[in-house]
Scaffold this motif. Structure first.
Motif, PDB file in Angstrom:
ATOM      1  N   GLU A   1      60.269  74.663  30.776  1.00  0.00           N
ATOM      2  CA  GLU A   1      59.101  75.501  31.149  1.00  0.00           C
ATOM      3  C   GLU A   1      59.023  76.841  30.527  1.00  0.00           C
ATOM      4  N   ARG A   2      57.594  77.286  30.145  1.00  0.00           N
ATOM      5  CA  ARG A   2      57.172  78.493  29.614  1.00  0.00           C
ATOM      6  C   ARG A   2      57.140  79.582  30.535  1.00  0.00           C
ATOM      7  N   VAL A   3      58.575  80.065  31.271  1.00  0.00           N
ATOM      8  CA  VAL A   3      58.433  80.896  32.209  1.00  0.00           C
ATOM      9  C   VAL A   3      57.872  82.236  32.220  1.00  0.00           C
ATOM     10  N   ALA A   4      57.638  82.570  30.845  1.00  0.00           N
ATOM     11  CA  ALA A   4      57.255  84.017  30.510  1.00  0.00           C
ATOM     12  C   ALA A   4      55.757  83.632  29.630  1.00  0.00           C
ATOM     13  N   GLY A   5      55.361  82.442  29.490  1.00  0.00           N
ATOM     14  CA  GLY A   5      54.446  82.159  28.533  1.00  0.00           C
ATOM     15  C   GLY A   5      52.868  82.200  29.020  1.00  0.00           C
ATOM     16  N   GLY A   6      52.770  82.855  30.177  1.00  0.00           N
ATOM     17  CA  GLY A   6      51.238  82.649  30.801  1.00  0.00           C
ATOM     18  C   GLY A   6      50.371  83.794  30.235  1.00  0.00           C
ATOM     19  N   ARG A   7      49.219  83.756  30.459  1.00  0.00           N
ATOM     20  CA  ARG A   7      47.931  84.686  30.055  1.00  0.00           C
ATOM     21  C   ARG A   7      47.144  85.225  31.314  1.00  0.00           C
ATOM     22  N   TYR A   8      47.281  86.510  31.248  1.00  0.00           N
ATOM     23  CA  TYR A   8      46.630  87.189  32.326  1.00  0.00           C
ATOM     24  C   TYR A   8      45.556  88.368  31.693  1.00  0.00           C
ATOM     25  N   ILE A   9      44.398  88.202  32.310  1.00  0.00           N
ATOM     26  CA  ILE A   9      43.570  89.318  31.890  1.00  0.00           C
ATOM     27  C   ILE A   9      43.833  90.683  32.829  1.00  0.00           C
ATOM     28  N   LYS A  10      44.192  91.612  32.079  1.00  0.00           N
ATOM     29  CA  LYS A  10      44.595  92.901  32.741  1.00  0.00           C
ATOM     30  C   LYS A  10      43.377  93.895  32.617  1.00  0.00           C
ATOM     31  N   VAL A  11      43.218  94.620  33.903  1.00  0.00           N
ATOM     32  CA  VAL A  11      42.158  95.524  33.969  1.00  0.00           C
ATOM     33  C   VAL A  11      42.840  96.815  34.508  1.00  0.00           C
ATOM     34  N   ASP A  12      43.162  97.497  33.381  1.00  0.00           N
ATOM     35  CA  ASP A  12      43.927  98.780  33.614  1.00  0.00           C
ATOM     36  C   ASP A  12      42.987  99.821  33.742  1.00  0.00           C
ATOM     37  N   ILE A  13      42.730 100.430  35.105  1.00  0.00           N
ATOM     38  CA  ILE A  13      41.866 101.276  35.397  1.00  0.00           C
ATOM     39  C   ILE A  13      42.663 102.808  34.842  1.00  0.00           C
ATOM     40  N   GLN A  14      41.773 103.607  34.275  1.00  0.00           N
ATOM     41  CA  GLN A  14      42.053 104.886  33.736  1.00  0.00           C
ATOM     42  C   GLN A  14      41.527 105.764  34.752  1.00  0.00           C
ATOM     43  N   ARG A  15      42.448 106.335  35.750  1.00  0.00           N
ATOM     44  CA  ARG A  15      42.030 107.122  36.740  1.00  0.00           C
ATOM     45  C   ARG A  15      41.408 108.588  36.510  1.00  0.00           C
ATOM     46  N   GLU A  16      41.555 109.191  35.050  1.00  0.00           N
ATOM     47  CA  GLU A  16      40.880 110.211  34.854  1.00  0.00           C
ATOM     48  C   GLU A  16      39.481 110.010  34.289  1.00  0.00           C
ATOM     49  N   LYS A  17      39.382 109.018  33.871  1.00  0.00           N
ATOM     50  CA  LYS A  17      37.726 108.731  33.323  1.00  0.00           C
ATOM     51  C   LYS A  17      36.983 108.149  34.603  1.00  0.00           C
ATOM     52  N   ALA A  18      37.655 107.391  35.481  1.00  0.00           N
ATOM     53  CA  ALA A  18      36.922 107.039  36.618  1.00  0.00           C
ATOM     54  C   ALA A  18      36.584 108.315  37.564  1.00  0.00           C
ATOM     55  N   ALA A  19      37.514 109.346  37.716  1.00  0.00           N
ATOM     56  CA  ALA A  19      37.255 110.653  38.469  1.00  0.00           C
ATOM     57  C   ALA A  19      36.277 111.211  37.860  1.00  0.00           C
ATOM     58  N   ARG A  20      35.877 111.240  36.674  1.00  0.00           N
ATOM     59  CA  ARG A  20      34.711 111.877  36.011  1.00  0.00           C
ATOM     60  C   ARG A  20      33.407 111.376  36.678  1.00  0.00           C
ATOM     61  N   TYR A  21      33.191 110.083  36.930  1.00  0.00           N
ATOM     62  CA  TYR A  21      32.301 109.667  37.362  1.00  0.00           C
ATOM     63  C   TYR A  21      32.136 109.571  38.907  1.00  0.00           C
ATOM     64  N   GLY A  22      33.081 109.989  39.374  1.00  0.00           N
ATOM     65  CA  GLY A  22      33.457 110.192  40.994  1.00  0.00           C
ATOM     66  C   GLY A  22      33.846 108.764  41.720  1.00  0.00           C
ATOM     67  N   LEU A  23      34.421 107.976  40.902  1.00  0.00           N
ATOM     68  CA  LEU A  23      34.855 106.691  41.404  1.00  0.00           C
ATOM     69  C   LEU A  23      36.515 106.865  41.868  1.00  0.00           C
ATOM     70  N   ASN A  24      36.841 105.946  42.589  1.00  0.00           N
ATOM     71  CA  ASN A  24      38.092 105.837  42.876  1.00  0.00           C
ATOM     72  C   ASN A  24      38.667 104.492  42.466  1.00  0.00           C
ATOM     73  N   ILE A  25      39.815 104.119  42.622  1.00  0.00           N
ATOM     74  CA  ILE A  25      40.424 102.942  42.503  1.00  0.00           C
ATOM     75  C   ILE A  25      39.960 101.846  43.136  1.00  0.00           C
ATOM     76  N   ALA A  26      39.703 101.993  44.308  1.00  0.00           N
ATOM     77  CA  ALA A  26      39.101 100.795  45.262  1.00  0.00           C
ATOM     78  C   ALA A  26      37.672 100.541  44.707  1.00  0.00           C
ATOM     79  N   ASP A  27      36.871 101.514  44.290  1.00  0.00           N
ATOM     80  CA  ASP A  27      35.759 101.263  43.762  1.00  0.00           C
ATOM     81  C   ASP A  27      35.410 100.176  42.705  1.00  0.00           C
ATOM     82  N   VAL A  28      36.329 100.672  41.685  1.00  0.00           N
ATOM     83  CA  VAL A  28      36.363  99.867  40.444  1.00  0.00           C
ATOM     84  C   VAL A  28      36.857  98.160  40.757  1.00  0.00           C
ATOM     85  N   GLN A  29      38.033  98.302  41.670  1.00  0.00           N
ATOM     86  CA  GLN A  29      38.497  97.204  42.151  1.00  0.00           C
ATOM     87  C   GLN A  29      37.763  96.362  42.885  1.00  0.00           C
ATOM     88  N   GLN A  30      36.756  96.701  43.628  1.00  0.00           N
ATOM     89  CA  GLN A  30      35.816  95.940  44.326  1.00  0.00           C
ATOM     90  C   GLN A  30      34.796  95.467  43.327  1.00  0.00           C
TER      91      GLN A  30
END
Length: 587
Positions: free
Chosen positions: A255-284
């Protein structure tokens, strides 16, 4: 008793056999001392012919008595010859392999290949269709039904990388001439060859049981345990390389126990704050666009169906498209997801397995043309020499091999305990350690015929064979006890006659008494052996589902009865003569 102590799969399989025999023996013992004497009074009437007038009995005695006379003339030579035959007779033991339970031919097959992680749903569907079409071209195949991925139930945690194809086989009379199940597997394996697909042809019911018990779907499995998944995967890849060269390996996949592929959405907190968004808004927004949101419910009679709303597939089928997902801020601005988050593909474990609080990675090994015990023994040596395990990592051999070790460990101390109980029962009967030793010491000769028959038939040692040997030991002891009882009767009668005549017993008198006592036993011994062999031959050569197990139980008894007859009719009288000759005048 040894069969009753078996547990888990082997216990469930053989305990009904033990219960049946126990009840049958108890009932026959009760009938022998209650109903049988009454029936004898009703049915045994008129002139009863003595044994010496039975033509078959006369023929047996005519053959047996000259041989027995020769044996009693040279009892020491007979015992030495019996010892040599026993030692030589155990030669095939090292040539016979070992397994848990003989492979059952269930009538159908299951194709369970494994793919590498990262397989898309579209490609998985394509592979499934192609393999099904290829399998269906074989003339012996009646129907093919393939499944990939997990069903909507918590009891089927199958990943997208595991294919399960159920192959229904036509009746045997419709097969091509000379075709067998093993040949069919080899033909299918040669027909279905895809890059990145590791084949495994297994039995449906048996494989389900194995997967429920250990998780391993192939006969042999290796579980690598340690703290880091990447290192576990590295060890698994190394196992693939070294096990491919071991004779008997049909396929091996780690088994390739470390061979999976995932799409990562890394939210940039500072950029989101400039638009008045928090983490929950982007995740929704991400959750709604990809997974969807239940917006209402439709009612159709008594049925209820949720209505789920999400973005079309072409707007969410790649990291680049996901980065363009629109977001409306609280002030009405329209921005893209990429303005407040980094979207990229990241490596990670496709699934995380753990046993005994340690991370695990499994290696599946399918074998062909070799027994499990011999294969694992050789593979262990190869792995120990060529695979270096870092500190904190361990290997555990699993699958059917794990069952075999468990049953072997149980029988290792239960069988000697059972023999000890038999010795105690024999002592209570004879009140003599010498007579008990005569019976128990000659038991190995009864097993010589079993070992050679198994060797000639190509059978391996298994739990089923162990049950057959246990039954053989019981029958051999029973026959030996009856022979010893008759020899004791003949000896005591000789002593009484000598006392009446006032003469001292001599060696010739003892030899004649043993000859007479053993001669009375030739008919019942041969009847017992013939009845057992005749009753077990149809089982040993039977066909159909389950016959593989039954033939392994029958073979040790059929082969062993030949040795038991020689033991009872020749070796035991010679041993008895040597034991009693010290009490008579040998001059």
């Amino acid at each position: 008793m040894p069969v009753f102590t078996l547990e888990a799969q082997e216990g469930r399989m053989f305990s009904p056999l033990a219960f049946t025999k126990t009840y049958a023996m108890a009932a026959s013992a009760a009938l022998a001392i209650t109903l049988v004497p009454v029936l004898m009074g009703y049915f045994i009437r008129g002139k009863v012919l003595p044994e010496h007038k039975n033509p078959l009995n006369r023929a047996l005695i005519a053959v047996y008595m000259p041989v027995l006379k020769t044996v009693l003339q040279y009892p020491k030579s007979t015992l030495v010859l019996a010892l040599i035959i026993t030692v030589v007779g155990f030669w095939p033991v090292n040539k016979i392999g070992s397994e848990f339970i003989p492979p059952l031919d269930e009538g159908d097959l299951m194709y369970m290949p494994t793919t590498y992680p990262g397989l898309s749903i579209g490609k998985a569907r394509e592979i499934l269709q192609q393999t099904d079409k290829l399998i269906a071209t074989v003339p012996e195949v009646k129907s093919v039904f393939g499944k990939i991925g997990r069903a909507e139930t918590a009891t089927d945690p199958a990943p997208l990388t595991m294919i399960e194809t159920f192959i229904q086989i036509k009746p045997r009379d419709e097969w091509r001439e000379g075709m067998t199940t093993d040949k069919l597997k080899k033909e299918l394996d040669a027909l279905v060859k895809f890059p990145g697909l590791t084949n495994a042809w297994v039995m449906p019911i048996k494989t389900r049981i194995d997967m429920l018990a250990t998780g391993i779907k192939t006969p042999v499995g290796i579980k690598v345990a340690g703290p880091d998944l990447k290192e576990i995967e590295k060890i698994g890849k190394r196992l693939e390389q070294v096990l491919n060269d071991v004779p008997g390996t049909a396929s091996v996949y780690s088994e390739r126990v470390a061979g999976g592929r995932y799409i990562k959405v890394d939210i940039q907190r500072e950029k989101a704050a400039r638009y008045g968004l928090n983490i929950a808004d982007v995740q929704q927004v991400v959750a709604t666009a990809i997974g969807g949101m239940n917006v209402t419910q439709t009612i159709e009679g008594l049925e209820r169906y949720p209505v789920n709303l999400r973005y079309p597939q072409d707007l969410r089928n790649s990291p680049e498209q996901l980065a363009l997902l629109p977001i409306v801020t609280g002030t009405g601005q329209r921005i893209a997801l990429a303005d407040v988050a980094n979207v990229y593909v990241e490596d990670g474990p496709p699934a995380i397995k753990s046993e005994n609080a340690r991370l695990n990675g499994w290696t599946f090994v399918d074998i062909d043309g070799v027994d499990i015990g011999s294969y694992v023994k050789e593979a262990m040596v190869v792995v120990a020499d060529q695979v270096d395990l870092p500190a904190g990592y361990s290997l555990n051999w699993s699958g059917q091999y794990e069952y075999m070790l468990r049953a072997k460990a149980k029988l290792t101390y239960v069988v000697p305990l059972t023999l000890a109980i038999i010795i105690v029962l024999l002592y209570f009967n004879f009140r003599s350690f010498a007579e008990v030793a005569i019976i128990m010491g000659t038991l190995p000769l009864a097993m010589v015929g079993s070992i050679w028959l198994m060797y000639l038939l190509g059978y391996n040692f298994s739990v089923a064979v162990g049950v057959g040997f246990i039954a053989l030991a019981g029958v051999a002891v029973e026959i030996g006890v009856i022979m010893l009882v008759y020899l004791n009767q003949a000896y005591h009668h000789m002593v009484e006659e000598c006392e009446k005549k006032g003469v001292e017993p001599r060696l010739n008198t003892l030899r004649h008494a043993v000859l007479h006592g053993a001669g009375l036993r030739v008919r019942p011994v041969m009847m017992t052996a013939a009845a057992i062999i005749a009753g077990l031959l149809p089982i040993m050569y039977g066909t159909g589902t389950g016959s593989e197990v039954m033939s392994r139980i029958a073979a040790p008894m059929v082969g062993g009865m030949i040795g038991a007859v020689i033991l009872t009719l020749l070796v035991l009288p010679a041993t008895y003569l040597l034991w009693k000759r010290s009490k008579v005048n040998v001059s």
